[in-house]
Write a protein that holds these residues in place. Structure first.
Motif, PDB file in Angstrom:
ATOM      1  N   VAL A  67      -7.370  -3.242  -4.812  1.00 56.72           N
ATOM      2  CA  VAL A  67      -6.822  -3.435  -3.459  1.00 56.72           C
ATOM      3  C   VAL A  67      -7.403  -2.453  -2.440  1.00 56.72           C
ATOM      4  N   LYS A  68      -8.392  -1.648  -2.845  1.00 57.53           N
ATOM      5  CA  LYS A  68      -8.935  -0.625  -1.950  1.00 57.53           C
ATOM      6  C   LYS A  68      -9.460  -1.225  -0.643  1.00 57.53           C
ATOM      7  N   VAL A  69     -10.227  -2.314  -0.756  1.00 60.99           N
ATOM      8  CA  VAL A  69     -10.818  -2.903   0.447  1.00 60.99           C
ATOM      9  C   VAL A  69      -9.730  -3.411   1.386  1.00 60.99           C
ATOM     10  N   PHE A  70      -8.746  -4.121   0.836  1.00 62.69           N
ATOM     11  CA  PHE A  70      -7.661  -4.649   1.661  1.00 62.69           C
ATOM     12  C   PHE A  70      -6.842  -3.516   2.266  1.00 62.69           C
ATOM     13  N   ALA A  71      -6.607  -2.466   1.477  1.00 63.40           N
ATOM     14  CA  ALA A  71      -5.875  -1.310   2.001  1.00 63.40           C
ATOM     15  C   ALA A  71      -6.632  -0.671   3.152  1.00 63.40           C
ATOM     16  N   GLY A  72      -7.949  -0.574   3.019  1.00 64.85           N
ATOM     17  CA  GLY A  72      -8.754  -0.030   4.107  1.00 64.85           C
ATOM     18  C   GLY A  72      -8.684  -0.884   5.352  1.00 64.85           C
ATOM     19  N   TYR A  73      -8.650  -2.190   5.173  1.00 60.28           N
ATOM     20  CA  TYR A  73      -8.526  -3.113   6.303  1.00 60.28           C
ATOM     21  C   TYR A  73      -7.199  -2.893   7.025  1.00 60.28           C
ATOM     22  N   LEU A  74      -6.130  -2.700   6.275  1.00 62.23           N
ATOM     23  CA  LEU A  74      -4.822  -2.441   6.885  1.00 62.23           C
ATOM     24  C   LEU A  74      -4.825  -1.128   7.658  1.00 62.23           C
ATOM     25  N   ILE A  75      -5.512  -0.125   7.126  1.00 64.97           N
ATOM     26  CA  ILE A  75      -5.593   1.169   7.810  1.00 64.97           C
ATOM     27  C   ILE A  75      -6.308   1.024   9.153  1.00 64.97           C
ATOM     28  N   ASP A  76      -7.327   0.163   9.194  1.00 67.24           N
ATOM     29  CA  ASP A  76      -8.050  -0.063  10.447  1.00 67.24           C
ATOM     30  C   ASP A  76      -7.210  -0.817  11.478  1.00 67.24           C
ATOM     31  N   ARG A  77      -6.254  -1.634  11.017  1.00 72.60           N
ATOM     32  CA  ARG A  77      -5.509  -2.511  11.912  1.00 72.60           C
ATOM     33  C   ARG A  77      -4.115  -1.987  12.273  1.00 72.60           C
ATOM     34  N   PHE A  78      -3.519  -1.184  11.414  1.00 75.28           N
ATOM     35  CA  PHE A  78      -2.140  -0.747  11.633  1.00 75.28           C
ATOM     36  C   PHE A  78      -2.038   0.775  11.616  1.00 75.28           C
ATOM     37  N   SER A  79      -0.883   1.271  11.996  1.00 74.21           N
ATOM     38  CA  SER A  79      -0.636   2.708  11.992  1.00 74.21           C
ATOM     39  C   SER A  79      -0.738   3.264  10.573  1.00 74.21           C
ATOM     40  N   THR A  80      -1.393   4.420  10.446  1.00 79.37           N
ATOM     41  CA  THR A  80      -1.495   5.041   9.128  1.00 79.37           C
ATOM     42  C   THR A  80      -0.118   5.427   8.596  1.00 79.37           C
ATOM     43  N   ARG A  81       0.807   5.734   9.491  1.00 79.89           N
ATOM     44  CA  ARG A  81       2.170   6.064   9.052  1.00 79.89           C
ATOM     45  C   ARG A  81       2.797   4.885   8.311  1.00 79.89           C
ATOM     46  N   ILE A  82       2.645   3.699   8.885  1.00 77.97           N
ATOM     47  CA  ILE A  82       3.233   2.503   8.277  1.00 77.97           C
ATOM     48  C   ILE A  82       2.588   2.206   6.934  1.00 77.97           C
ATOM     49  N   VAL A  83       1.252   2.275   6.889  1.00 85.36           N
ATOM     50  CA  VAL A  83       0.528   1.978   5.643  1.00 85.36           C
ATOM     51  C   VAL A  83       0.908   2.968   4.552  1.00 85.36           C
ATOM     52  N   LEU A  84       0.922   4.263   4.896  1.00 85.15           N
ATOM     53  CA  LEU A  84       1.279   5.290   3.914  1.00 85.15           C
ATOM     54  C   LEU A  84       2.717   5.127   3.431  1.00 85.15           C
ATOM     55  N   PHE A  85       3.632   4.950   4.366  1.00 80.16           N
ATOM     56  CA  PHE A  85       5.048   4.847   4.001  1.00 80.16           C
ATOM     57  C   PHE A  85       5.290   3.623   3.114  1.00 80.16           C
TER      58      PHE A  85
END
Length: 392
Positions: A67-85
């Motif tokens: 899921v690394k690629v998809f996770a990276g895509y989410l980091i580019d599109r959304f707040s890092t706080r939301i992705v991390l949490f």
């Protein structure tokens, strides 16, 4: 002022400082859970077989990489706080699921969730690194990563003798604290958000990497070479060098301490002097030391070689990361690092299987020699290639 802003001001965490501690906590929990808590609790309390436990650990790393690629895509599109949490929340659910697991599928699902939940952390850290001091900040990231990964199993092994519930409470408590830190941390420097689709971003990055010629095979070759040795270190040290398990542990600790001591100074030197000769020297010395390890026959020799391996590895890591960063588009750093991590993960998956096969079919020393040849070949390539403008 809302609660998050009040907590941010009170604790005064900058983005990267918070990411350092989040990375440490996540790696501490994952190491403690996968190495100490899960094998013990699942076998002794839940009565699952060792094959199921081994499969569960493999599923964790497979999902982490998948899921690394998809996770990276989410980091580019959304707040890092939301992705991390969100990732931390999945990690909490995974550990709670293990405690109440009644079937093999629940164990596998739990470790898969832990892999998915922990996958964005390293990418978030990479996306926040500043180019003007990349090697120094990467050295600090590696330092926190190594400390968390190493301390987790060690500390939990002591606590497991007290009570399983105590370990469970500590792991959940650390993840809750990590979630709070993720929500309250100030954002690190972020690049612009790409308007391209994930497929378009990956195509662009792939074209940039493919044009470099040797970079793509180098990424796979070096992780494969390292992976060759993973399943063989313990049996080779005990059966061929003649070390006891305690002596092997001391040798590994010596190598780890050597790496930790070199990491931060190496990062600062690379920022000032450039990384080319650190790449060449790191790969070259690592290759020579791996080769010499097959001729070691005393504990003192092994400790000395382990320290050289640790030092060369520590000098290599920030230089290699600085080199790779030149190929990551600044408007899609998350997806870029996600793809790079996935490519490097191919070697991590393939290496151990190849190493075991070589040891059985040829000799116990052969995988070490092959790894040395690969690392030496990479060092020679960077020595004779015209890459000064890329790695300093």
């Amino acid at each position: 002022m809302n609660i998050r802003n009040r907590l941010s001001r009170k604790f005064n965490f900058s983005g990267m400082t918070a990411y350092f501690f989040i990375l440490f906590i996540i790696e501490f929990v994952r190491g403690a859970f996968l190495v100490s808590y899960l094998p013990s609790y699942a076998s002794e309390q839940l009565h699952f077989s060792l094959s199921v436990i081994g499969l569960a650990v493999s599923v964790h790393y497979l999902m982490d990489n998948a899921v690394k690629v998809f996770a990276g895509y989410l980091i580019d599109r959304f707040s890092t706080r939301i992705v991390l949490f969100t990732g931390i929340l999945l990690s909490i659910i995974s550990i709670m699921l293990v405690v109440h697991a009644q079937s093999e599928w629940e164990i596998l699902t739990a470790t898969a969730l832990l892999g998915i939940g922990g996958s964005p952390v390293w990418l978030v850290c990479l996306s926040g690194v500043q180019e003007e001091c990349r090697a120094s900040q990467m050295s600090m990231l590696y330092l926190f990563w190594m400390c968390g990964l190493g301390l987790g199993p060690v500390v939990m092994n002591f606590l497991m003798d007290v009570d399983d519930q105590v370990v469970f409470n500590i792991l959940i408590g650390m993840l809750c604290a990590c979630g709070l830190l993720a929500l309250t941390a100030k954002s690190a420097r972020r690049s612009g958000i790409s308007k391209l689709s994930l497929a378009a971003q990956l195509k662009m990055l792939w074209e940039r990497i493919a044009k470099t010629g040797f970079l793509l095979p180098s990424m796979i070759l070096q992780t494969t070479a390292g992976g060759l040795l993973v399943p063989l270190l313990s049996p080779f040290a005990t059966q061929h060098i003649g070390l006891s398990h305690s002596e092997l542990s001391i040798s590994l600790i010596a190598g780890g301490v050597s790496a930790l001591l070199i990491l931060v100074p190496a990062g600062k030197w690379i920022d000032r002097l450039g990384g080319k000769w650190f790449l060449i020297g790191g790969f070259g010395i690592f290759a020579l030391t791996v080769f010499m390890l097959t001729f070691s026959n005393t504990f003192i020799e092994t400790v000395f070689l382990s320290m050289i391996l640790g030092a060369s590895y520590a000098s290599l890591l920030p230089a290699w990361n600085a080199y790779l960063s030149r190929y990551v588009p600044q408007d899609s750093v998350g997806a870029g690092w996600g793809l790079i991590s996935t490519i490097e993960g191919i070697g991590v998956v393939a290496g151990p299987a190849l190493g075991g096969w070589m040891a059985e079919r040829v000799s116990a020393s052969f995988p070490f020699w092959m790894a040395a040849v690969i690392f030496a070949g990479i060092a020679c390539y960077y020595l004779f290639s015209r890459t000064e403008n890329l790695i300093g």
